[in-house]
Scaffold this motif. Sequence first.
Motif, PDB file in Angstrom:
ATOM      1  N   LEU A 100      20.109  11.542   3.365  1.00 13.51           N
ATOM      2  CA  LEU A 100      19.954  12.066   2.010  1.00 13.51           C
ATOM      3  C   LEU A 100      18.897  11.285   1.224  1.00 13.51           C
ATOM      4  O   LEU A 100      18.032  11.873   0.574  1.00 13.51           O
ATOM      5  N   VAL A 101      18.976   9.951   1.335  1.00 10.33           N
ATOM      6  CA  VAL A 101      18.030   9.118   0.587  1.00 10.33           C
ATOM      7  C   VAL A 101      16.583   9.447   0.971  1.00 10.33           C
ATOM      8  O   VAL A 101      15.748   9.684   0.098  1.00 10.33           O
ATOM      9  N   PRO A 102      16.250   9.512   2.284  1.00  7.97           N
ATOM     10  CA  PRO A 102      14.862   9.870   2.617  1.00  7.97           C
ATOM     11  C   PRO A 102      14.459  11.259   2.107  1.00  7.97           C
ATOM     12  O   PRO A 102      13.294  11.467   1.760  1.00  7.97           O
ATOM     13  N   SER A 103      15.431  12.199   2.026  1.00  7.83           N
ATOM     14  CA  SER A 103      15.060  13.528   1.536  1.00  7.83           C
ATOM     15  C   SER A 103      14.713  13.481   0.048  1.00  7.83           C
ATOM     16  O   SER A 103      13.834  14.194  -0.421  1.00  7.83           O
ATOM     17  N   PHE A 104      15.407  12.606  -0.688  1.00  5.39           N
ATOM     18  CA  PHE A 104      15.040  12.415  -2.104  1.00  5.39           C
ATOM     19  C   PHE A 104      13.661  11.794  -2.208  1.00  5.39           C
ATOM     20  O   PHE A 104      12.840  12.164  -3.047  1.00  5.39           O
ATOM     21  N   ALA A 105      13.431  10.795  -1.325  1.00  5.11           N
ATOM     22  CA  ALA A 105      12.151  10.093  -1.378  1.00  5.11           C
ATOM     23  C   ALA A 105      11.008  11.044  -1.004  1.00  5.11           C
ATOM     24  O   ALA A 105       9.945  11.010  -1.635  1.00  5.11           O
ATOM     25  N   ASP A 106      11.254  11.888  -0.016  1.00  6.80           N
ATOM     26  CA  ASP A 106      10.252  12.874   0.386  1.00  6.80           C
ATOM     27  C   ASP A 106       9.851  13.745  -0.797  1.00  6.80           C
ATOM     28  O   ASP A 106       8.697  14.106  -0.970  1.00  6.80           O
ATOM     29  N   ALA A 107      10.865  14.102  -1.596  1.00  5.09           N
ATOM     30  CA  ALA A 107      10.613  14.961  -2.739  1.00  5.09           C
ATOM     31  C   ALA A 107       9.977  14.177  -3.879  1.00  5.09           C
ATOM     32  O   ALA A 107       9.675  14.742  -4.913  1.00  5.09           O
ATOM     33  N   GLY A 108       9.826  12.864  -3.666  1.00  9.44           N
ATOM     34  CA  GLY A 108       9.202  12.038  -4.685  1.00  9.44           C
ATOM     35  C   GLY A 108      10.076  11.833  -5.888  1.00  9.44           C
ATOM     36  O   GLY A 108       9.623  11.526  -6.981  1.00  9.44           O
ATOM     37  N   TRP A 109      11.407  11.988  -5.674  1.00 10.51           N
ATOM     38  CA  TRP A 109      12.296  11.951  -6.829  1.00 10.51           C
ATOM     39  C   TRP A 109      12.919  10.583  -7.023  1.00 10.51           C
ATOM     40  O   TRP A 109      13.071  10.112  -8.140  1.00 10.51           O
ATOM     41  N   PHE A 156      14.129   6.570  -4.798  1.00 10.46           N
ATOM     42  CA  PHE A 156      14.238   5.722  -3.598  1.00 10.46           C
ATOM     43  C   PHE A 156      12.915   5.574  -2.843  1.00 10.46           C
ATOM     44  O   PHE A 156      12.916   5.243  -1.663  1.00 10.46           O
ATOM     45  N   ASN A 157      11.788   5.823  -3.504  1.00 10.56           N
ATOM     46  CA  ASN A 157      10.522   5.748  -2.788  1.00 10.56           C
ATOM     47  C   ASN A 157      10.294   4.379  -2.161  1.00 10.56           C
ATOM     48  O   ASN A 157       9.931   4.264  -1.001  1.00 10.56           O
ATOM     49  N   ASP A 158      10.542   3.335  -2.969  1.00  7.19           N
ATOM     50  CA  ASP A 158      10.302   1.977  -2.477  1.00  7.19           C
ATOM     51  C   ASP A 158      11.253   1.642  -1.341  1.00  7.19           C
ATOM     52  O   ASP A 158      10.864   1.045  -0.337  1.00  7.19           O
ATOM     53  N   MET A 159      12.508   2.050  -1.523  1.00  7.84           N
ATOM     54  CA  MET A 159      13.517   1.701  -0.524  1.00  7.84           C
ATOM     55  C   MET A 159      13.162   2.290   0.831  1.00  7.84           C
ATOM     56  O   MET A 159      13.292   1.648   1.859  1.00  7.84           O
ATOM     57  N   VAL A 160      12.670   3.520   0.787  1.00  8.01           N
ATOM     58  CA  VAL A 160      12.351   4.178   2.049  1.00  8.01           C
ATOM     59  C   VAL A 160      11.078   3.581   2.650  1.00  8.01           C
ATOM     60  O   VAL A 160      10.973   3.391   3.867  1.00  8.01           O
ATOM     61  N   ALA A 161      10.130   3.224   1.803  1.00  5.46           N
ATOM     62  CA  ALA A 161       8.857   2.710   2.312  1.00  5.46           C
ATOM     63  C   ALA A 161       9.008   1.305   2.877  1.00  5.46           C
ATOM     64  O   ALA A 161       8.519   0.998   3.966  1.00  5.46           O
ATOM     65  N   GLN A 162       9.722   0.409   2.134  1.00  7.74           N
ATOM     66  CA  GLN A 162       9.776  -0.995   2.566  1.00  7.74           C
ATOM     67  C   GLN A 162      11.158  -1.463   3.009  1.00  7.74           C
ATOM     68  O   GLN A 162      11.316  -2.564   3.477  1.00  7.74           O
ATOM     69  N   GLY A 163      12.136  -0.646   2.793  1.00  2.47           N
ATOM     70  CA  GLY A 163      13.498  -1.100   3.064  1.00  2.47           C
ATOM     71  C   GLY A 163      14.085  -1.716   1.811  1.00  2.47           C
ATOM     72  O   GLY A 163      13.359  -2.161   0.932  1.00  2.47           O
TER      73      GLY A 163
END
Lengths: 911, 86
Positions: free
Chosen positions: A464-473, A475-482
């Motif tokens: 779910l978190v990566p899908s939010f990040a994909d949408a740019g909404w 968790f962007n940082d979390m998905v990119a760097q952990g």
Amino acid sequence: MLSSGFIVLVAGLYLGGLFLLAFLTDQRARRGAARFVGSPVVYTLSLAVYCTSWTFFGAVGSAARNGLEYLTIYLGPTIVLMGWWLLLRKLVRISKAQRITSIADFISARYGKSASISALVTIMALIGITPYIALQLKAVAAGFDALGTPFDVPVLSPERGLFADTGFWVAVCMAAFVVMFGTRNLGADERHPGIVAAIAFESIVKLLSLGAIAVFCVWGLSDGVQDMFAKAVANPRVEPLFGFAEGFEGRWITTLFLAGAAIVCLPRQFQVAVVENADERHLATASWLFPLYLLLISVFVIPIAISGLTVLPDTANPDLFVLTVPLSEGQETLALIAFIGGLSAATSMVIVASIALSIMISNHLVTPLLLRIPSFSGPRAGDFSATLLTIRRCSIVAILTLGFVYYRVTASSNPLASIGLISFAGAAQFLPALVGGIFWQRATHKGALSGLFAGFLVWGYTLLVPSFADAGWAFNDMVAQGPWGIALLKPDALFGFAGWDPLVHGVFWSMTINLTVYLVVSLLTEQSPLESLQSALFVNAFQRGERQVEGVLTGSARTEDLFRLTQRILGPERAFRIFRDYAREHGDGDELPEPDPTLIAHVERQLASSVGAASARTLVSRIVKGETISLDAVIEILDETQQAIRTSRELETKSRELAKTAEELRQANDKLTRLDRMKDDFLSRVSHELRTPMTSIRSFSEILADRPDLDVAESSRFLSIIHHESERLTRLLDEILDLSSMESGQAAWAMVPVDAARVVREALDTMRGLATAHGVTLESILPDGGAPVLADADRLKQVIVNLVSNAIKYNDAAAPAVWVELREDAASGWVTIAVRDNGRGIPPEARDALFAKFSRGWNDLSRARGGSGLGLAISRQIMQQLGGTLEFDAEAEETTFVVQLRRHAGDIAAQ
Amino acid sequence: MALLAGRRVRDAAILLPLGAVLLFLPPYVRLFDRPGFLFNIPLLHAYIFVLWFLGIVLTALLARRLAREAEEETAASGERPPGAER
């Protein structure tokens, strides 16, 4: 180009017609006339709510993008339906027995009617299904937009205001529709015949609509199947559809698994397949009919995908090929049919999903909270069923709002299929607790709760978190760097597993962690008594009758309280009916039934059918005093199966033993009967033998007494007869006594080493007179040396004399002869004495009884010659006593008796 | 099929989905991933859909036997069939 107004009109008419169908079906069902809803075909079509707009629009999109992978979404359920006998049948059976209302209710009921599990499952379902509902909104909105705009204009809407967003209006319409549809009344149980009829109808619309477009693609755009494939092979864009991409295996297996899990784990699928199931036998039909439906849908997808890829430009959205292919050819009517098909798919999904979810929310989230408020939970509080309906309506609005919010924030960048698969993965988290719960009795509440929670967390984090990040909404940082910059914990590469497909990655981690936690915690924790009871009922669902369950819970309550509670939750009319039926069934007539544990259990089940197992438990336990679960009863049910196996095994052993004993008894009885007969025989013979001399003694003594004038010679002759007969009597009695003393082993003999040859010689000397008298030739063959044996010489002589005298007396040959032979076998250590004669022999049928007492019946000579009939019996007894044998040699040509004794090693005593 | 009795039918009902899983998993589906046509249909599509259809036919045949089986069972035990309680 179709005007928006016209599309809205058609859609509105269609939905209105649907509503009418549901309304009329409900009306008929209430009168008991809606038979068709209870048919296996309608049941199968209602399962087809599985094919949502994800299928209708998305499957073509998926096929165009990823080739044949879309097939797994339909193969998974096919396989589960093929295995209906194993899984679905058990789920249905249990749900009926337990009055299950939803998947959350099912899992919670299995683990001790746990309120925490049902709440957790509800929250998980709500979060998991939200993207799925968003998907439907997106599909309908995009379809609507596509239908209203020229086909080559990209339909992906840029930022639009809330009210300009087609999705908003779709959500509003659907919410209104579902609220009217699904919550008009609180049914007798969670069955909705009207809705089942509507979605079954929609399933037909979906199939026909997709089929129509497929037919158009094959025979309208191409010249038949062959031509279509020929064109397709020539086009490089279609290539993915004809083979597997490198490394397809991971995703193939994952989506196959997810789809298989989804057909039971998705709340709406559980609702239609299990809760709404009217008859277990419908599964048998659905097991092949539903796969056939899926097969047709899958076949239809291929020509549409091929046409989209060959006819439309690269920029066209594959998810809308179903609409844009007919549009591009100017087939507006066909496009409208396609839109109605898509609308059907979306509405049926939204209706069932939001009803299933609203039941779960009201039963497992809101009701338990309300029950904590005294004014709601007190025994004299007001009618609860109206409150329940209100809660459900609000839940439906909330669910659609959530779906709409998700749709807005994630924009419309993701393909339909990938959104749907995230939901599938969320629902699959129920699988271990659900399937484990019905096959593994040891699984505990804590195990299920922690497994579900762990799986849910990992699912949310990795998918779910990566899908939010994909949408740019978010968790962007979390998905990119952990998180906190720890790369090892990156959501899409957990523990450094980078380079995997995100879906495979997320499903792998969430399922393995879910399963491991579930198993390990279950093994480490213990079940409560209620849990043990429920687990036994679930796992052994096919092996028990319902009556064993009742009486497990003991407690007392007043019937009035139970009635008031039922009235509040289910309404006065239903409460009245429930109690009346119960009273009639139990023979109480029109009286209020006795508040025994059976009634309490019955009431709880009825309440559970409306508010779920956990809440019903809470409500009932409030008014039942001194309630305890009888541990013995639980253990009894738990052990039932093992007990049955053990008992049957014991029975088997017992019966085998019994059979053996009976056989032994029979043999013993036979022997006793034989002995008894022999005894009777013996007695009758003895008395007969005694009678003959007695009679003659008596008659002669009478003559002597009556006639004193008898002359001396005459009287002395009579006296000598009397004397002779008395002697014979004495001898007979002596022999009988002798025999009986030997048989009882009382005889004390002098066992000394003697020369058997000498004994034989002596015996023959005694018999020579008799032999001469009978004119019999008596010959002997004796060794020169002695034959030492350990014996009583007199007794051994008696045996030889007896045998030789028999041979002489009964020999009726023309030239009678008797031979006696003594042999010594040095090797075996036996001394053998054989007595042979050339008489008529002994008939075979008499040989068995040869050594029995008084057994001389075969020979009429014997009586005439004055034998007692005991000779051979005594001889054999003597030989046994001496440690030797006396046998009749049946092999020999002439009548031969054989005496055998062990050779003695020591010296022969002087005689 | 008519010769299958009791236990064997039930075992078949469990083995059928397992067999289907096996045949739809990569090593097998991959086997047919090669160019060529069967009845004007690409080989891979033909394999999957024919297999699928065969599975449906087998399931239908088995389902009939299983349903009869269950009916006899309930008739023998004297209980009402579980679906008929309404």
